[in-house]
Scaffold this active site. Structure first.
Site, PDB file in Angstrom:
ATOM      1  N   ASP A   1       0.865  -1.197   0.000  1.00  0.00           N
ATOM      2  CA  ASP A   1       0.000   0.000   0.000  1.00  0.00           C
ATOM      3  C   ASP A   1       0.891   1.232   0.000  1.00  0.00           C
ATOM      4  O   ASP A   1       2.072   1.166   0.352  1.00  0.00           O
ATOM      5  CB  ASP A   1      -0.916   0.031   1.230  1.00  0.00           C
ATOM      6  N   SER A   2       0.303   2.357  -0.373  1.00  0.00           N
ATOM      7  CA  SER A   2       1.036   3.618  -0.344  1.00  0.00           C
ATOM      8  C   SER A   2       1.409   3.997   1.091  1.00  0.00           C
ATOM      9  O   SER A   2       2.306   4.807   1.298  1.00  0.00           O
ATOM     10  CB  SER A   2       0.177   4.717  -0.969  1.00  0.00           C
TER      11      SER A   2
ATOM     12  N   CYS B   1      -4.319  -1.434  -2.142  1.00  0.00           N
ATOM     13  CA  CYS B   1      -4.486   0.006  -2.363  1.00  0.00           C
ATOM     14  C   CYS B   1      -5.375   0.168  -3.586  1.00  0.00           C
ATOM     15  O   CYS B   1      -5.056  -0.350  -4.663  1.00  0.00           O
ATOM     16  CB  CYS B   1      -3.115   0.635  -2.608  1.00  0.00           C
TER      17      CYS B   1
ATOM     18  N   GLU C   1      -3.408   9.106   7.963  1.00  0.00           N
ATOM     19  CA  GLU C   1      -1.940   9.025   8.002  1.00  0.00           C
ATOM     20  C   GLU C   1      -1.368   9.885   9.132  1.00  0.00           C
ATOM     21  O   GLU C   1      -0.322   9.599   9.680  1.00  0.00           O
ATOM     22  CB  GLU C   1      -1.346   9.479   6.657  1.00  0.00           C
TER      23      GLU C   1
ATOM     24  N   CYS D   1     -11.227   2.716  -0.317  1.00  0.00           N
ATOM     25  CA  CYS D   1      -9.863   3.134  -0.011  1.00  0.00           C
ATOM     26  C   CYS D   1      -9.506   2.393   1.264  1.00  0.00           C
ATOM     27  O   CYS D   1     -10.288   2.385   2.227  1.00  0.00           O
ATOM     28  CB  CYS D   1      -9.778   4.642   0.213  1.00  0.00           C
TER      29      CYS D   1
ATOM     30  N   HIS E   1      -7.602   2.949   3.587  1.00  0.00           N
ATOM     31  CA  HIS E   1      -7.433   3.742   4.811  1.00  0.00           C
ATOM     32  C   HIS E   1      -8.768   3.950   5.550  1.00  0.00           C
ATOM     33  O   HIS E   1      -8.773   4.208   6.747  1.00  0.00           O
ATOM     34  CB  HIS E   1      -6.894   5.138   4.483  1.00  0.00           C
TER      35      HIS E   1
END
Ligand code: DGL
Length: 275
Positions: A12-13, A75, A160, A194, A196
């Protein structure tokens, strides 16, 4: 671990893919895993197609270099903007058998089952939404389902930066949920497109009218991976089974360990790599 078999790579990013990784590990604990978060270059969601493709390919090659035969792009942005090119352009050039899978198809395959009204909402990054990947994939499996999308560019930074429980999160979540529901009041199913976003799920539910179902991808991707491994014994044989996980980040390990611990409810010791 045999000399040929190797861990399954999960990419994932940033930290978001850990929501998928934890469900995969829960369902398939017998395998070894390597998780790679490109935290130094997150977010991907606002970047150009070519940039996301290049970053994703570099990370996938890094995981291949560590021995992984199978890599999951945990992702949506990478799945929307890089997966097809990697599968069609890059993998055929390799001498050894390698596979890369994404998270959009496993979600699109089942989302239509949950809706009664036939109106589904997709919350994702700008990149995922503008790619229209969900509209295209869902249409293949459920042609009668109407898809409404909302890009939520502030949600990844909130996660994040560990601000997902604060009042800033309330503001941006309400704003995007209201935009989505204003497109169609009959939406009864929302996919968190997403990786996240599951960390925001309680706040998302608070902003929605009763009866709207919120779907996280982790369990769907884990189920789909199990099915894939059953159908592809030649790939399954290349996945090592020791029940171990290693974590790599392109940013600071201290910060990764702290935040990954929140995602996984576990102690994490990550290693830093440069890409
Ligand atoms: N977690 C990623 C996704 O599922 C995106 C986060 C980012 O913007 O990098 O789309």
């Amino acid at each position: 671990m045999t000399d040929k078999a190797a861990p399954i790579g999960v990419f994932d990013s940033g930290y978001g893919g850990l929501t998928v990784f934890s469900e995969i590990r829960k369902k398939l604990p017998q395998y070894d895993y390597i998780y790679l978060g490109d935290n130094a270059r997150v977010p991907y969601g606002t970047r150009a197609f070519e940039t996301v493709y290049r970053y994703t390919l570099e990370c996938v090659e890094q995981l291949f270099g560590m021995g992984c035969r199978l890599v999951i792009l945990a992702c949506n942005t990478a799945s929307a903007k890089a997966l097809r090119s990697i599968q069609q352009r890059d993998l055929p050039k390799l001498k050894e058998l390698r596979r890369v899978l994404g998270v959009i198809r496993p979600t699109a395959e089942v989302i239509g089952v949950y809706t009664v009204t036939g109106k589904v909402g997709i919350m994702g990054t700008q990149g995922t939404v503008t790619s229209n990947s969900y509209k295209l994939e869902i249409a293949k499996f459920f042609p009668g389902v109407e898809v409404f999308q909302e890009a939520c560019p502030m949600w990844v930074p909130l996660v994040e930066n560990n601000e997902f429980a604060g009042p800033g999160a309330d503001y941006f979540i309400k704003k995007n949920i209201d935009h989505l529901m204003a497109q169609c009041s009959e939406i009864d199913t929302i996919a968190l497109a997403c990786t996240h976003y599951p960390l925001l799920i309680d706040k998302i539910r608070d902003c929605l009218p009763g009866g709207v179902r919120v779907v996280s991808q982790g369990p769907l991707v884990a189920e789909s991976l199990q099915d894939y491994l059953n159908r592809h014994p030649e790939i399954e044989a290349l996945c090592s089974k020791g029940g171990e996980s290693r974590f790599f980040t392109t940013e600071s390990t201290d910060s990764f360990n702290e935040k990954a611990g929140i995602f996984l409810h576990d102690t994490v010791f990550s290693e830093q790599i440069e890409i």
